[in-house]
Design an enzyme around this catalytic site. Sequence first.
Site, PDB file in Angstrom:
ATOM      1  CB  THR A  25     -49.281  37.055  -1.250  1.00  0.00           C
ATOM      2  OG1 THR A  25     -48.509  36.051  -0.593  1.00  0.00           O
ATOM      3  CG2 THR A  25     -48.411  38.269  -1.527  1.00  0.00           C
ATOM      4  CG  ASP A  26     -53.989  35.144  -3.448  1.00  0.00           C
ATOM      5  OD1 ASP A  26     -52.893  34.985  -4.041  1.00  0.00           O
ATOM      6  OD2 ASP A  26     -54.996  35.599  -4.012  1.00  0.00           O
ATOM      7  CG  PHE A  27     -53.872  30.238  -3.911  1.00  0.00           C
ATOM      8  CD1 PHE A  27     -53.714  29.837  -5.235  1.00  0.00           C
ATOM      9  CD2 PHE A  27     -55.060  30.869  -3.559  1.00  0.00           C
ATOM     10  CE1 PHE A  27     -54.701  30.067  -6.176  1.00  0.00           C
ATOM     11  CE2 PHE A  27     -56.057  31.096  -4.494  1.00  0.00           C
ATOM     12  CZ  PHE A  27     -55.870  30.692  -5.802  1.00  0.00           C
ATOM     13  CB  SER A  28     -52.204  33.358  -7.060  1.00  0.00           C
ATOM     14  OG  SER A  28     -52.538  34.673  -6.663  1.00  0.00           O
TER      15      SER A  28
END
Length: 142
Positions: A25-28
Site C-alpha cells: 500500500t501507499d500512505f493512504s
Amino acid sequence: MNDPLGGRMDGVRHIMTLRIYYEDTDFSGAVYHASYLRFLERARTEILRAIGFDHRHLYETKREGFVVRRMTIDYLKPARMDDVVAVVTSAESVKAASLVLRQTVVRDGETLVTALAQCAYLRHGRPARMPERMRREMMRTE
C-alpha cells in the site's frame, strides 16, 4: 492443476487469490499502483505452472521464456490493506511466438483493475515458437 500457493484453473481461466499487506500500500492504505504489476506478474507465472510449465526450468534448460512487450492497465477502484483479492488470467489470443493475456483483479465480485499483457516468447533472447503443448493449453476451450 490446483495449487493452494499458486491458484487454480477454472475452465480456461486461472484464479490466484492473495491478501493485501501493508507493504503493498501507499500512505493512504490503498494498494500502490506499481504493486498491481507484481500481482499480475505472479498470476502470469502461475497460469504457466498450472498448465505444466515452469519459468525457471524453461530458462535453465533451454534459455527460453516469456517477456512482456506491452501492457495496458486500467485502475478502476482501490484495494486496501487486508483485502483478499483474486487475479483472474485468461488467454485472449495465442500465436506461434506471442500471446495476449487478459487479467483482472477482483474483490468480492467487483472489478478493481483490468489489464492486457502482450507477451513474446524468446529463446536465447530471440523470438521463437512456444512449445506446441503450451500453445494448445493456452488456447483450450471449456
